[in-house]
Design an enzyme around this catalytic site. Sequence first.
Site, short mmCIF file in Angstrom:
data_model
loop_
_atom_site.label_atom_id
_atom_site.label_comp_id
_atom_site.label_asym_id
_atom_site.label_seq_id
_atom_site.Cartn_x
_atom_site.Cartn_y
_atom_site.Cartn_z
N LYS A 161 0.81 -1.28 -0.03
CA LYS A 161 -0.14 -0.15 0.14
C LYS A 161 1.05 1.10 -0.09
O LYS A 161 1.60 1.62 1.15
CB LYS A 161 -0.68 0.14 1.31
CG LYS A 161 -2.28 0.82 1.04
CD LYS A 161 -2.35 2.14 0.95
CE LYS A 161 -1.98 3.00 2.10
NZ LYS A 161 -2.02 4.53 1.74
N GLU A 164 9.39 1.70 10.84
CA GLU A 164 10.51 2.81 10.65
C GLU A 164 9.99 4.32 10.74
O GLU A 164 9.03 4.53 9.95
CB GLU A 164 11.17 2.58 9.29
CG GLU A 164 11.72 1.18 9.22
CD GLU A 164 13.12 1.16 10.02
OE1 GLU A 164 13.51 2.14 10.64
OE2 GLU A 164 13.64 0.01 10.14
N CYS A 210 14.21 10.97 6.51
CA CYS A 210 13.75 10.50 8.01
C CYS A 210 14.95 10.64 8.93
O CYS A 210 14.98 11.06 10.08
CB CYS A 210 13.24 9.13 8.21
SG CYS A 210 14.07 7.95 7.52
N GLU A 226 9.76 17.10 14.57
CA GLU A 226 10.41 16.62 13.22
C GLU A 226 9.63 17.83 12.28
O GLU A 226 8.45 17.74 12.45
CB GLU A 226 9.62 14.94 12.96
CG GLU A 226 10.36 14.95 11.52
CD GLU A 226 9.92 13.42 10.95
OE1 GLU A 226 8.95 13.18 11.25
OE2 GLU A 226 10.89 12.57 10.58
#
Length: 495
Positions: A189, A263, A297, A394
Site C-alpha cells: 500500500k 521505521e 527521516c 520533526e
Amino acid sequence: MSRDRAELGLPWTHVDDHYLDGRWTPSTGEARTPVVDPATEEAWGSVPDATPEDVEVAMAAADRAFRSGPWPRLSAAERADHLRRVADELEKRAEELALTISRENGTPLSESRGAAGNAAGIFRWFAGIAGHLDADDVRPFPAMAGSESVVRRDPVGVCVLIAPWNFPINLVAIKLAPALLAGCTVVVKPASPTPLSIRFVVEAVEAAGVPAGVVNLLTGSGAVGDALVRHPLTAKVAFTGSTPVGRKIAAACGELLRPVTLELGGKSSAVVLPDADLDAMSDVLIRSSMRNTGQTCYISTRILAPTERYDEVVDMVTRTISAGRQGDPLDDDTVFGPVATKAQYDSVLDHLESARQEGARATTGGRARDGNGYFVEPTVLADVTPDMRVAREEIFGPVITVLRYDGIDEAVALANDTGFGLGGLVFSSDPRAAQQVAERMDTGSVGINFFASNHSAPFGGRHDSGLGVEYGLEGLAAYVTYKSIHRRTPNEEYR
Ligand code: NAP
Ligand code: MG
C-alpha cells in the site's frame, strides 16, 4: 516551471486498477484520489481507492500464493535469481520512474534518478545472502551427545508493506526484497501522494517472472492500510511513516500478536566538535542535513555547535544552504524542490511561524516562496534553544536549526533529549574523540563526518523512531519465523 510537463509522455497518469493476483484489475469502486504535482499544483494523475472487496481479493491472492503457490517452495537461491532479474528490470525503467517520482512528490531529478539503481542494489544485495536461508543449520545440544537441532527459517507468511511518500520506491524495496527472498507473499500500500511510481516496481516484478499472487498492489487511503494491518490473513506488517500512525499500527498488531517493523520519524542531531573541519562539513551538509528538501527521516537537521565556534558554524551552514538552487524538480541542476504536499507545506510554515514567535532568527529563507507550488525557502534558524518547537519536533521540510552547547557532555545530552533516536552525526578531525561521542549517542545509526545507509548494516530507530530494523541479515530476520526440529539420529539419515 521551466520544464514542459506535456512533453514528458509518462506511461502512468490516470489509472483505474490495482495489481491483484498477477493482473491489473479494475477497482470495484468509483472513488478516486488525484495525484498532484507539488511544483505546479496541477492534478496530473489519479488512482482508485481500494474498496473492502479489493482488499479481500488482494489478501486472498497473497494467501493462496503463500499456501499453495510455487514461491515459498523454491529454494532461496531460485528466488534470488528472480530478485536479480527484478533489479535488471527496474534499471531499464530508471528514467520514467525518476520523472514519475519527481512529479508525484517534487524530489529533484538529481535525487530521483538514483531511485532505480538504489532499489536494484537492494534487490541484488539480498539476492547475495540467499545462502543464509538455504544453509543446513544444524546445532548440537550442548550437553546431550547424539542429539541435535536443525534450525529452519520459514517465511513468515503474507506481509503487508506500507510506505510513505518521501522515498516511495526505496522504502518499498527495503521491505519487498527481504520479504521475497524469505519466501513471503505481499500486499503493498503506497502513500496517497505517490501511488504511480510503485507501478514500475510491479512491472519489474512481473517481467522478472515472479508468480501471480506473490506481489499485490492496492492504492487508497490510510483506511485501506488499516484494513490490511488488521486483516485475518496478515502475518506481518512492515511500515515506514510517521510516529503517530506507527503507534496506531503497533497497537493493532499488539492486540493481534502480529509481528511488526516500524521505521518512524526522527529529529537527529549533528554534533560539531570544537576541532571540526567546517569546509569538509560544508561538502556533505546538504546530503546529511537537507537531503530531498529536508524530507528524509534520518537527516541531522539539528546542528549542535560549540559556543566558541557558534557564529562560524552558523555562517558556514547559511552559506552552504543558500548556495543550493531551489526550483523545478525536473531541472537537472535543482538542489531543492517544493515540499511534497499541501499538508506538509502548511505544517512546515507553521513550524517557521512558531520559530519566529519563540525568538529564533532566520539567517536565510524563513518564508514561503511566491507563486505556484508548495515551495518553502531553504531555511537556517539560528539562536534556537532546546525548548523551542523547532528544536524538538520533526519538521520534515527544508529547515535546519543551529543550537549552542558548552562542553561535550552537554552536546551529548542535547542530542539524546528529543524522544527520537534514528540518525545522527559527529563532525571532528579526531577519530577517537568522534568515535567516543558516536558511541554515547542514543540512536540507531550515527555517521562520523558523513552519513549514508549501508545495505549490509541494520538501520532502525530507537524510542519514538520505531521498532526493529531494516537492511542487513537483521533486516531479513524480520521476514522469517524460526522452527527448531530436535532429533536424535545423526543428520545424514534425515536427508
Ligand atoms: P504517514 O502519514 O504516517 O503515512 C505513511 C503510510 O501509512 C501511508 O501509506 C499512509 O497512507 C498510511 N497510513 C495512514 N494512516 C494509516 C493507518 N491508520 N493504518 C495503516 N496505514 C496508514 O507518513 P507520511 O506522511 O507518508 O511520511 C512522512 C513520515 O515518514 C515522516 O514522519 C518521516 O520521518 C517518516 N519516515 C520514516 C522513515 C524511516 O525509515 N524511519 C523513512 C522515511 C519517512 P496515506 O498516504 O493514504 O495517508
Ligand atoms: Mg501523511
